[in-house]
Design a protein around this motif. Structure first.
Motif, short mmCIF file in Angstrom:
data_model
loop_
_atom_site.label_atom_id
_atom_site.label_comp_id
_atom_site.label_asym_id
_atom_site.label_seq_id
_atom_site.Cartn_x
_atom_site.Cartn_y
_atom_site.Cartn_z
N MET A 250 0.84 -1.18 0.00
CA MET A 250 0.00 0.00 0.00
C MET A 250 0.88 1.24 0.00
N THR A 251 0.42 2.24 -0.69
CA THR A 251 1.10 3.53 -0.74
C THR A 251 0.13 4.59 -0.25
N GLN A 252 0.60 5.46 0.65
CA GLN A 252 -0.27 6.53 1.12
C GLN A 252 -0.18 7.71 0.16
N GLU B 258 -6.46 11.61 2.85
CA GLU B 258 -5.35 10.64 2.86
C GLU B 258 -5.91 9.28 2.50
N LEU B 259 -5.28 8.65 1.51
CA LEU B 259 -5.73 7.35 1.02
C LEU B 259 -4.58 6.35 1.04
N ASP B 260 -4.83 5.14 1.46
CA ASP B 260 -3.87 4.05 1.32
C ASP B 260 -4.31 3.24 0.11
N LEU B 261 -3.49 3.27 -0.94
CA LEU B 261 -3.89 2.65 -2.20
C LEU B 261 -2.90 1.58 -2.64
N PRO B 262 -3.40 0.49 -3.18
CA PRO B 262 -2.53 -0.56 -3.72
C PRO B 262 -2.18 -0.24 -5.18
N GLY B 263 -1.32 -1.07 -5.74
CA GLY B 263 -1.06 -0.99 -7.17
C GLY B 263 0.22 -0.27 -7.53
N ASP B 264 0.52 -0.32 -8.84
CA ASP B 264 1.75 0.26 -9.36
C ASP B 264 1.67 1.77 -9.56
N ASP B 265 0.47 2.32 -9.72
CA ASP B 265 0.33 3.74 -9.97
C ASP B 265 -0.78 4.34 -9.10
N PRO B 266 -0.50 4.46 -7.79
CA PRO B 266 -1.55 4.97 -6.89
C PRO B 266 -1.95 6.42 -7.20
N ARG B 267 -1.05 7.20 -7.78
CA ARG B 267 -1.42 8.58 -8.14
C ARG B 267 -2.51 8.58 -9.20
N ALA B 268 -2.38 7.72 -10.18
CA ALA B 268 -3.40 7.65 -11.23
C ALA B 268 -4.74 7.21 -10.65
N THR B 269 -4.70 6.27 -9.73
CA THR B 269 -5.93 5.82 -9.07
C THR B 269 -6.57 6.97 -8.30
N ALA B 270 -5.76 7.73 -7.58
CA ALA B 270 -6.27 8.86 -6.81
C ALA B 270 -6.84 9.94 -7.74
N ARG B 271 -6.19 10.20 -8.86
CA ARG B 271 -6.71 11.18 -9.82
C ARG B 271 -8.07 10.73 -10.35
N VAL C 296 -2.46 15.77 -6.19
CA VAL C 296 -2.23 14.41 -5.69
C VAL C 296 -0.74 14.25 -5.46
N GLU C 297 -0.38 13.85 -4.24
CA GLU C 297 1.03 13.67 -3.89
C GLU C 297 1.19 12.38 -3.09
N LEU C 298 2.36 11.79 -3.19
CA LEU C 298 2.68 10.66 -2.31
C LEU C 298 3.01 11.22 -0.94
N ALA C 299 2.52 10.57 0.11
CA ALA C 299 2.77 11.02 1.48
C ALA C 299 4.24 10.81 1.81
N GLU C 300 4.75 11.66 2.69
CA GLU C 300 6.15 11.53 3.10
C GLU C 300 6.24 10.88 4.44
#
Length: 78
Positions: A1-3, A44-57, A74-78
């Motif tokens: 998962m990527t936040q 804030e979203l925890d998203l699976p997959g190879d391109d979580p930014r695209a999913t969030a968009r 849309v940004e990846l959390a730090e």
């Protein structure tokens, strides 16, 4: 998962009554030098997959943001 962090804000030029109310209240509390105030939301979203930014968009386009009156980032959390 990527936040992923999505920030949704009213577009420039769109009336922001919530921001105006906060600005007025700050003035009454003695913070008279405050300029424009804009109120948005942070999601804030925890998203699976190879391109979580695209999913969030895609989520923003379909639900999280109103494309007529709001912009989002849309940004990846730090």
């Amino acid at each position: 998962m990527t936040q992923v962090v999505v920030t949704v804000m009213p577009r420039a030029g769109v009336l922001d009554p919530q921001g105006q109310a906060v600005r007025g209240a700050l003035g009454q509390l003695g913070f008279a030098d405050v300029g424009e105030v804009r109120i948005g939301k942070r999601i804030e979203l925890d998203l699976p997959g190879d391109d979580p930014r695209a999913t969030a968009r895609a989520m923003c386009e379909q639900l999280l943001a109103n494309a007529l009156i709001e912009d989002y980032t849309v940004e990846l959390a730090e």
